[in-house]
Design an enzyme around this catalytic site. Structure first.
Site, PDB file in Angstrom:
ATOM      1  CB  ALA A  72      -8.633 -16.590   1.892  1.00 52.12           C
ATOM      2  CB  THR A  73     -11.918 -13.323  -0.943  1.00 48.34           C
ATOM      3  OG1 THR A  73     -11.899 -12.805   0.397  1.00 48.34           O
ATOM      4  CG2 THR A  73     -13.259 -12.989  -1.585  1.00 48.34           C
ATOM      5  CG  ASN A 152     -12.403 -13.517  10.650  1.00 48.79           C
ATOM      6  OD1 ASN A 152     -13.157 -14.495  10.651  1.00 48.79           O
ATOM      7  ND2 ASN A 152     -12.827 -12.308  10.361  1.00 48.79           N
ATOM      8  CB  SER A 200      -4.688 -14.932   2.439  1.00 47.00           C
ATOM      9  OG  SER A 200      -5.789 -14.919   1.568  1.00 47.00           O
ATOM     10  CG  HIS A 202      -2.864 -10.477   3.536  1.00 50.04           C
ATOM     11  ND1 HIS A 202      -3.531  -9.672   4.435  1.00 50.04           N
ATOM     12  CD2 HIS A 202      -3.809 -11.237   2.936  1.00 50.04           C
ATOM     13  CE1 HIS A 202      -4.822  -9.932   4.376  1.00 50.04           C
ATOM     14  NE2 HIS A 202      -5.016 -10.872   3.477  1.00 50.04           N
ATOM     15  CB  THR A 241      -0.069 -12.852 -16.487  1.00 52.29           C
ATOM     16  OG1 THR A 241      -0.420 -12.759 -17.873  1.00 52.29           O
ATOM     17  CG2 THR A 241       1.433 -12.813 -16.326  1.00 52.29           C
ATOM     18  CB  CYS A 322     -14.074  -8.386   5.237  1.00 51.27           C
ATOM     19  SG  CYS A 322     -12.555  -9.096   4.592  1.00 51.27           S
TER      20      CYS A 322
END
Length: 390
Positions: A72-73, A152, A200, A202, A241, A322
């Protein structure tokens, strides 16, 4: 006694089925997805396209509207910086919210130094925005509204459907940071006119370091340049990649993600027990629409750091992962009008589908007993009992 994990808004345990889906692409099928001249490369490429289909089906969108990245960041940076670069001739005005994730706020601060004007919508005591204020803030030179789906820290859910429709009416792009909402609630993007969505893996029991963007293909396609230049991976939007195993895990995790009814009952039990048995507690955003798994509680006249140190068997948080380690009070709680003392007394508890009822019950008892013990030794609590402080 084993520890209990209650910090699922920071990250979640990878689902065993997700790990199983990833392992072949870490061991046998380790080809580069861009090397389609040979079988291992084609297998990797096909696996990525399967993950893309899984996510597109979950959101009810087209496969070519899903783009993979590191999470997401990166997605937020790609969108905010890219929209300014592409649509700067129309205007340089962005609207966001005071309680956004630091990824949004720090990127907006970066853009402000480069001539972009940013309007930060206020929230009320429950962490809710005023939709009329949003309407009034949109101008002719507004190029983007960036407001999250769910907070969040507090778990407060913004009216993202209404926001999307307001932006659609005003012909302004809407980027929705849905990092906390995806996997917890269904999102039908065929029905909800969100232009850009960030997620995201996770946060919904997938691997760390992978996520993606949904970018709607309108009659006039939304133009966002690459943040990471390189090859032509991801239709030229993101060079480098491709992390095949992680992308496979992301697709599998979202494919099997389902809202779990018991999580809400566990959260309600936790809050009811604490509020009934512990004096001087505040459940932030309690009157708002919240994520079923999230409870943000202030235990007044105790520092959250002291309380968590006394609860080493519980994995808890004082707010956003964060922002951990910062000396300032939570910007989310400050925007909600919470004073510094209560902000520093707040703990976030976030559950997941792997949280068991007996874990919640044990955690409740441990928290209640520890609050009592810490307060017994606290001179601040004595001052409160003596009526010398509020």
């Amino acid at each position: 006694m084993s520890w209990i994990y209650l910090d699922n808004n920071a990250t979640t345990k990878i689902d065993p089925a997700v790990l199983e889906s990833m392992l072949p692409f870490l061991q046998e099928s380790y080809g580069n997805a861009s090397s389609i001249q040979h079988k291992p490369g084609r297998e990797a490429n096909q696996a990525i396209e399967q993950a893309r289909r899984q996510i597109a089906q979950k959101f009810n969108v087209k496969d070519n509207e899903i783009f993979f990245n590191s999470g997401a960041t990166e997605g937020i940076n790609t969108v905010l910086r890219g929209v300014v670069e592409t649509y700067g001739k129309k205007g340089k005005h962005i609207i966001t919210c005071q309680t956004e994730h630091k990824a949004v706020l720090s990127t907006c601060a970066y853009l402000e130094k480069r001539g972009v004007e940013v309007s930060y919508l206020a929230v009320n005591a429950n962490g809710e925005i005023d939709l009329q204020q949003l309407r009034d803030t949109i101008r002719k030179d507004t190029i983007l509204v960036c407001i999250m789906a769910a907070n969040n820290e507090s778990g407060v859910v913004h009216p993202y459907e209404d926001i999307a429709r307001i932006c659609q009416e005003q012909d302004v792009l809407y980027c929705c940071d849905a990092t906390q909402l995806v996997g917890k609630r269904e999102l039908d993007l065929e029905r909800i006119p969100i232009d850009i969505l960030v997620f995201s893996a996770h946060k919904f029991h997938g691997p760390k370091g992978v996520g993606g963007l949904f970018i709607r293909r309108k009659t006039k396609p939304i133009q966002i340049p690459a943040l990471v230049s390189g090859g032509k991976q991801e239709q030229g939007l993101r060079g480098g990649t491709l992390n095949v195993a992680a992308i496979v895990g992301c697709g599998k995790a979202l494919d099997i993600a389902r809202p779990h009814a018991q999580i809400r009952s566990y959260r309600d039990y936790l809050e009811e027990q604490i509020q009934r048995r512990v004096p001087q507690v505040i459940v932030h955003g309690k009157e708002a629409d919240r994520l079923d798994n999230t409870s943000y509680i202030a235990f007044r006249h105790i520092r959250s750091a002291e309380l968590m140190t006394s609860l080493p068997q519980l994995a808890l948080s004082s707010g956003s992962a964060c922002a951990s380690g910062l000396l300032d009070p939570s910007h989310v709680l400050k925007a909600m009008g919470v004073n510094d003392d209560d902000a520093f007394s707040s703990i976030r508890i976030s559950l997941s589908k792997f949280t068991e009822r007996d874990e919640v019950e044990r955690a409740v008892e441990d928290i209640i007993q520890t609050v009592y013990n810490v307060r017994q030794l606290s001179p601040i609590w004595k001052l409160f009992l003596d009526g010398l402080i509020d």
